[in-house]
Design a protein around this motif. Structure first.
Motif, PDB file in Angstrom:
ATOM      1  N   ILE A   5     -29.284 -47.151  20.048  1.00 14.27           N
ATOM      2  CA  ILE A   5     -28.333 -47.766  19.137  1.00 14.27           C
ATOM      3  C   ILE A   5     -27.274 -46.697  18.893  1.00 14.27           C
ATOM      4  CG2 ILE A   5     -27.923 -48.672  16.828  1.00 14.27           C
ATOM      5  CD1 ILE A   5     -31.355 -48.960  18.265  1.00 14.27           C
ATOM      6  N   ILE A   6     -26.045 -47.023  19.236  1.00 18.59           N
ATOM      7  CA  ILE A   6     -24.918 -46.101  19.100  1.00 18.59           C
ATOM      8  C   ILE A   6     -24.148 -46.491  17.844  1.00 18.59           C
ATOM      9  CG2 ILE A   6     -22.856 -45.151  20.219  1.00 18.59           C
ATOM     10  CD1 ILE A   6     -25.523 -44.847  21.862  1.00 18.59           C
ATOM     11  N   LEU A   7     -23.909 -45.520  16.982  1.00 20.24           N
ATOM     12  CA  LEU A   7     -23.202 -45.744  15.732  1.00 20.24           C
ATOM     13  C   LEU A   7     -21.906 -44.936  15.771  1.00 20.24           C
ATOM     14  CD1 LEU A   7     -26.429 -45.161  13.679  1.00 20.24           C
ATOM     15  CD2 LEU A   7     -25.423 -47.395  14.174  1.00 20.24           C
ATOM     16  N   ILE A   8     -20.796 -45.647  15.802  1.00 15.84           N
ATOM     17  CA  ILE A   8     -19.486 -44.997  15.871  1.00 15.84           C
ATOM     18  C   ILE A   8     -18.850 -45.097  14.488  1.00 15.84           C
ATOM     19  CG2 ILE A   8     -17.223 -44.997  16.987  1.00 15.84           C
ATOM     20  CD1 ILE A   8     -18.572 -46.558  19.304  1.00 15.84           C
ATOM     21  N   GLN A  34     -26.434 -49.432  30.745  1.00 20.94           N
ATOM     22  CA  GLN A  34     -26.901 -50.768  31.116  1.00 20.94           C
ATOM     23  C   GLN A  34     -27.160 -51.620  29.890  1.00 20.94           C
ATOM     24  OE1 GLN A  34     -30.241 -50.337  33.744  1.00 20.94           O
ATOM     25  NE2 GLN A  34     -29.024 -49.365  35.336  1.00 20.94           N
ATOM     26  N   ASP A  35     -27.074 -52.938  30.095  1.00 20.91           N
ATOM     27  CA  ASP A  35     -27.357 -53.915  29.035  1.00 20.91           C
ATOM     28  C   ASP A  35     -26.590 -53.596  27.750  1.00 20.91           C
ATOM     29  OD1 ASP A  35     -29.237 -55.230  30.729  1.00 20.91           O
ATOM     30  OD2 ASP A  35     -30.747 -53.747  30.164  1.00 20.91           O
ATOM     31  N   VAL A  36     -25.303 -53.365  27.883  1.00 21.11           N
ATOM     32  CA  VAL A  36     -24.465 -52.972  26.734  1.00 21.11           C
ATOM     33  C   VAL A  36     -24.149 -54.192  25.879  1.00 21.11           C
ATOM     34  CG1 VAL A  36     -22.302 -51.880  26.018  1.00 21.11           C
ATOM     35  CG2 VAL A  36     -23.448 -51.120  28.117  1.00 21.11           C
ATOM     36  N   LYS A  37     -24.499 -54.093  24.589  1.00 19.77           N
ATOM     37  CA  LYS A  37     -24.203 -55.148  23.611  1.00 19.77           C
ATOM     38  C   LYS A  37     -23.518 -54.494  22.411  1.00 19.77           C
ATOM     39  CE  LYS A  37     -28.714 -56.412  23.743  1.00 19.77           C
ATOM     40  NZ  LYS A  37     -29.949 -57.009  23.272  1.00 19.77           N
ATOM     41  N   THR A  38     -22.721 -55.274  21.713  1.00 17.85           N
ATOM     42  CA  THR A  38     -22.110 -54.773  20.477  1.00 17.85           C
ATOM     43  C   THR A  38     -22.441 -55.736  19.347  1.00 17.85           C
ATOM     44  OG1 THR A  38     -20.019 -55.884  21.007  1.00 17.85           O
ATOM     45  CG2 THR A  38     -20.212 -53.551  21.598  1.00 17.85           C
ATOM     46  N   TYR A  39     -22.387 -55.204  18.144  1.00 21.39           N
ATOM     47  CA  TYR A  39     -22.612 -56.031  16.960  1.00 21.39           C
ATOM     48  C   TYR A  39     -21.490 -55.755  15.971  1.00 21.39           C
ATOM     49  CZ  TYR A  39     -24.540 -57.644  12.552  1.00 21.39           C
ATOM     50  OH  TYR A  39     -24.697 -58.264  11.340  1.00 21.39           O
ATOM     51  N   ILE A  40     -20.803 -56.785  15.575  1.00 20.78           N
ATOM     52  CA  ILE A  40     -19.600 -56.778  14.745  1.00 20.78           C
ATOM     53  C   ILE A  40     -18.591 -55.737  15.238  1.00 20.78           C
ATOM     54  CG2 ILE A  40     -20.651 -57.943  12.775  1.00 20.78           C
ATOM     55  CD1 ILE A  40     -20.936 -55.345  11.300  1.00 20.78           C
ATOM     56  N   GLN A  41     -17.489 -55.630  14.546  1.00 16.82           N
ATOM     57  CA  GLN A  41     -16.363 -54.813  15.031  1.00 16.82           C
ATOM     58  C   GLN A  41     -16.380 -53.365  14.553  1.00 16.82           C
ATOM     59  OE1 GLN A  41     -13.854 -55.949  17.204  1.00 16.82           O
ATOM     60  NE2 GLN A  41     -15.308 -57.623  17.383  1.00 16.82           N
ATOM     61  N   SER A  42     -17.428 -52.965  13.839  1.00 20.05           N
ATOM     62  CA  SER A  42     -17.386 -51.657  13.188  1.00 20.05           C
ATOM     63  C   SER A  42     -18.120 -50.545  13.924  1.00 20.05           C
ATOM     64  CB  SER A  42     -17.909 -51.783  11.755  1.00 20.05           C
ATOM     65  OG  SER A  42     -19.221 -52.300  11.776  1.00 20.05           O
ATOM     66  N   GLY A  43     -18.317 -50.704  15.226  1.00 23.25           N
ATOM     67  CA  GLY A  43     -18.854 -49.584  15.999  1.00 23.25           C
ATOM     68  C   GLY A  43     -20.361 -49.531  16.114  1.00 23.25           C
ATOM     69  N   ASN A  44     -20.985 -50.657  16.374  1.00 20.84           N
ATOM     70  CA  ASN A  44     -22.429 -50.721  16.590  1.00 20.84           C
ATOM     71  C   ASN A  44     -22.676 -51.178  18.023  1.00 20.84           C
ATOM     72  OD1 ASN A  44     -23.250 -50.320  13.707  1.00 20.84           O
ATOM     73  ND2 ASN A  44     -22.086 -52.208  13.487  1.00 20.84           N
ATOM     74  N   ILE A  45     -23.330 -50.344  18.795  1.00 21.14           N
ATOM     75  CA  ILE A  45     -23.564 -50.652  20.206  1.00 21.14           C
ATOM     76  C   ILE A  45     -25.048 -50.478  20.506  1.00 21.14           C
ATOM     77  CG2 ILE A  45     -22.962 -50.051  22.592  1.00 21.14           C
ATOM     78  CD1 ILE A  45     -20.507 -48.552  21.290  1.00 21.14           C
ATOM     79  N   ILE A  46     -25.563 -51.364  21.305  1.00 21.92           N
ATOM     80  CA  ILE A  46     -26.936 -51.249  21.794  1.00 21.92           C
ATOM     81  C   ILE A  46     -26.833 -51.177  23.306  1.00 21.92           C
ATOM     82  CG2 ILE A  46     -29.179 -52.395  21.955  1.00 21.92           C
ATOM     83  CD1 ILE A  46     -28.049 -53.841  19.253  1.00 21.92           C
ATOM     84  N   ILE A  75     -22.954 -41.211  16.888  1.00 23.72           N
ATOM     85  CA  ILE A  75     -24.363 -40.849  16.694  1.00 23.72           C
ATOM     86  C   ILE A  75     -25.212 -41.831  17.482  1.00 23.72           C
ATOM     87  CG2 ILE A  75     -26.243 -40.681  15.018  1.00 23.72           C
ATOM     88  CD1 ILE A  75     -24.166 -39.741  12.962  1.00 23.72           C
ATOM     89  N   ALA A  76     -26.078 -41.298  18.327  1.00 20.91           N
ATOM     90  CA  ALA A  76     -26.983 -42.122  19.131  1.00 20.91           C
ATOM     91  C   ALA A  76     -28.407 -41.928  18.631  1.00 20.91           C
ATOM     92  CB  ALA A  76     -26.881 -41.738  20.604  1.00 20.91           C
ATOM     93  N   LYS A  77     -29.063 -43.035  18.350  1.00 20.33           N
ATOM     94  CA  LYS A  77     -30.465 -43.013  17.932  1.00 20.33           C
ATOM     95  C   LYS A  77     -31.232 -43.950  18.862  1.00 20.33           C
ATOM     96  CE  LYS A  77     -29.869 -40.613  14.071  1.00 20.33           C
ATOM     97  NZ  LYS A  77     -30.273 -39.227  14.004  1.00 20.33           N
TER      98      LYS A  77
END
Length: 176
Positions: A5-8, A34-46, A75-77
């Motif tokens: 989970i990438i937090l920008i 791979q398998d890149v997904k985003t959640y809402i516009q505020s910088g959340n990537i899986i 930040i990547a967790k």
């Protein structure tokens, strides 16, 4: 492959540092995630990656810098790390559901934590556990005096916050 989970921090806020999530997904796939997904516009990537956290952070940061032209904290967790942070929340369930999770780039030094523990505000409470500041305000985050920038400087870390609902959603979206 490891699920991250990438937090920008600081994109698409108040019309500044605009990043289209569809464009970002495409760019991150092109650089090997791979398998890149985003959640809402505020910088959340899986996404899935074979590298370790620091390399994933650097790669995402560099991709944003080279394509969009600005520098942002990343930040990547792993999913397991984010779940550990979520589960470790020290507040009651009622407060937890109205709290913020301020993820830190590193675990701060104990002496620095001791120094910031002296910072207190009426109607606000926080606890620093490992790589997260758990924050609750009875008057709401937007009305609080808590300032993440102060904590970043004093703890010598990068930070980005997410509310309870976003944490729940990121954990559910990253479940295999």
């Amino acid at each position: 492959m490891i699920k991250f989970i990438i937090l920008i921090r600081g994109i698409n806020v108040g019309g500044h540092k605009k990043v289209q999530m569809s464009e970002l997904r495409e760019l991150l796939a092109k650089v090997g995630f791979q398998d890149v997904k985003t959640y809402i516009q505020s910088g959340n990537i899986i996404l899935n990656a074979s590298e370790e956290n620091s390399k994933v952070e650097s790669k995402v940061k560099q991709t944003i810098q080279s394509h969009f032209g600005f520098d942002v904290p990343v930040i990547a967790k792993t999913r397991a790390e984010l779940k550990r942070i979520f589960d470790a929340c020290p507040f009651s369930e009622e407060k937890k559901e109205n709290s913020y999770f301020v993820m830190l780039s590193d675990i701060p030094e104990a002496e620095l934590i001791d120094e910031v523990k002296t910072i207190t505000y009426v109607n606000e409470e926080y606890q620093i556990l490992n790589d997260c500041i758990y924050f609750y305000s009875s008057i709401g985050y937007g009305n609080s005096k808590f300032n993440m920038n102060v904590f970043e400087k004093k703890l010598n870390v990068k930070a980005t916050s997410r509310n309870y609902k976003t944490m729940v959603k990121l954990l559910s979206l990253s479940f295999d």
